[in-house]
Design a protein around this motif. Structure first.
Motif, mmCIF file in Angstrom:
data_model
loop_
_atom_site.group_PDB
_atom_site.id
_atom_site.type_symbol
_atom_site.label_atom_id
_atom_site.label_comp_id
_atom_site.label_asym_id
_atom_site.label_seq_id
_atom_site.Cartn_x
_atom_site.Cartn_y
_atom_site.Cartn_z
ATOM 1 N N LEU A 7 -1.952 -1.445 -10.387
ATOM 2 C CA LEU A 7 -2.771 -2.085 -9.038
ATOM 3 C C LEU A 7 -2.768 -3.584 -9.496
ATOM 4 O O LEU A 7 -3.062 -4.323 -8.422
ATOM 5 C CB LEU A 7 -4.051 -1.490 -9.165
ATOM 6 C CG LEU A 7 -4.533 -0.219 -8.681
ATOM 7 C CD1 LEU A 7 -5.621 0.338 -8.763
ATOM 8 C CD2 LEU A 7 -3.923 0.066 -7.149
ATOM 9 N N TYR A 59 3.573 5.931 -5.573
ATOM 10 C CA TYR A 59 3.639 5.658 -7.128
ATOM 11 C C TYR A 59 2.493 6.556 -7.418
ATOM 12 O O TYR A 59 2.748 7.393 -8.681
ATOM 13 C CB TYR A 59 3.352 4.434 -7.428
ATOM 14 C CG TYR A 59 3.061 4.119 -8.994
ATOM 15 C CD1 TYR A 59 4.246 4.115 -9.860
ATOM 16 C CD2 TYR A 59 1.900 3.977 -9.443
ATOM 17 C CE1 TYR A 59 4.039 4.067 -11.157
ATOM 18 C CE2 TYR A 59 1.770 3.905 -10.916
ATOM 19 C CZ TYR A 59 2.766 3.911 -11.892
ATOM 20 O OH TYR A 59 2.521 3.705 -13.085
ATOM 21 N N TYR A 60 1.272 6.695 -7.005
ATOM 22 C CA TYR A 60 0.083 7.371 -7.348
ATOM 23 C C TYR A 60 -0.062 8.997 -6.877
ATOM 24 O O TYR A 60 -0.848 9.566 -7.066
ATOM 25 C CB TYR A 60 -1.142 6.668 -7.005
ATOM 26 C CG TYR A 60 -1.509 5.544 -8.118
ATOM 27 C CD1 TYR A 60 -1.527 5.578 -9.444
ATOM 28 C CD2 TYR A 60 -1.430 4.317 -7.373
ATOM 29 C CE1 TYR A 60 -1.956 4.484 -10.122
ATOM 30 C CE2 TYR A 60 -1.666 3.140 -8.343
ATOM 31 C CZ TYR A 60 -1.977 3.333 -9.707
ATOM 32 O OH TYR A 60 -2.008 2.235 -10.515
ATOM 33 N N CYS A 74 0.746 -1.229 0.083
ATOM 34 C CA CYS A 74 -0.099 0.002 -0.112
ATOM 35 C C CYS A 74 0.753 1.380 -0.060
ATOM 36 O O CYS A 74 0.546 2.103 -0.694
ATOM 37 C CB CYS A 74 -0.959 -0.074 1.068
ATOM 38 S SG CYS A 74 -2.180 -1.182 0.867
ATOM 39 N N LEU A 127 2.304 1.522 -3.580
ATOM 40 C CA LEU A 127 1.380 2.360 -4.203
ATOM 41 C C LEU A 127 0.952 3.765 -4.108
ATOM 42 O O LEU A 127 0.706 4.477 -5.017
ATOM 43 C CB LEU A 127 -0.199 1.312 -4.238
ATOM 44 C CG LEU A 127 0.020 0.052 -4.910
ATOM 45 C CD1 LEU A 127 -1.367 -0.477 -4.691
ATOM 46 C CD2 LEU A 127 0.093 0.187 -6.291
#
Length: 236
Positions: free
Chosen positions: A141, A35-36, A29, A32
């Motif tokens: 994802l 990254y986002y 998590c 991610l």
């Protein structure tokens, strides 16, 4: 496949599962989230009590074990979405997120399934700005989604193997080893929720007018008891 005694609506936080590495789930998590460039990443499980936070990364963290009420159509959409998930701009829909999660404008999600394809929960990315830029792909994802489902499949496989080794061949009930494994868990759950626990004994005895007890009699008793008890009860 899920074993008959396995309850998919029970939170995976309830018991210790050697195949579920929650630290690794949290680290995924965090990756991610970085990254986002999002506000938060949440993994939810659908339980009898509601949508339970399994882990969360980002700003304004939701602590694991937080239960969100079930009556939220938007999260239900995330759970029922196809494999590739959903992309939603909150201002363009009539729906809203639960208050505990916050009303963030951009949402991307992926469903998470049990091995029998029933709903486990979902992986959600929440952001104030569009997380899908020229440098960020929705496809990122998928590896995390696959990893989570592989962990769940391995957990269920281990549960099945454990079940086979803990059950009496004749009656299908727990054997002595199974009882010694499960009874402490039941007592611990009882203490956690402040409920009482009791033990009932049944004994089949030879009767002069009926004759000796047969294997069929034992099977019938085992089937009657297992069909009668609650899901939370243990029979051995």
């Amino acid at each position: 496949m899920l074993t008959s005694e396995f309850d998919p609506s029970q939170s995976i936080l309830e018991n210790e599962h050697n195949t579920i590495n929650l630290v690794r789930w949290f680290q995924q998590c965090e990756l991610l989230n970085d990254y986002y460039k999002s506000s938060k990443i949440i993994i939810l499980q659908r339980t009898n009590a509601g949508y339970e936070v399994i882990t969360c990364a980002g700003d304004h963290l939701l602590h694991p074990g937080l239960v969100i009420e079930l009556a939220n159509p938007l999260i239900e959409q995330f759970l029922k979405a196809p494999w590739q998930g959903l992309q939603i701009k909150l201002s363009e829909t009539q729906l809203s997120l639960p208050e505990q999660v916050g009303q963030l404008e951009y949402i991307i999600s992926r469903p998470i399934r049990w091995p029998d394809s029933s709903d486990f929960g979902c992986l959600i990315v929440l952001s104030e700005s569009d997380p899908l830029t020229a440098h960020a792909s929705l496809a990122m994802l998928e590896p995390v989604q696959v990893l989570l489902q592989q962990d769940l499949a391995l957990m269920c496989q281990n549960q099945r193997i454990s079940s086979l080794s803990m059950r009496d061949r004749l009656t299908g009930m727990l054997n002595q080893y199974g009882f010694l494994m499960m009874a402490p868990r039941q007592l611990a759950l009882g203490r956690r929720f402040g409920s009482h626990a009791g033990i009932l004994f049944f004994e089949l005895m030879n009767n002069s007018s009926y004759g000796e007890i047969t294997e069929k009699d034992q099977q019938v008793l085992g089937r009657v008891i297992q069909d009668t008890i609650r899901t939370a009860d243990t029979v051995s």
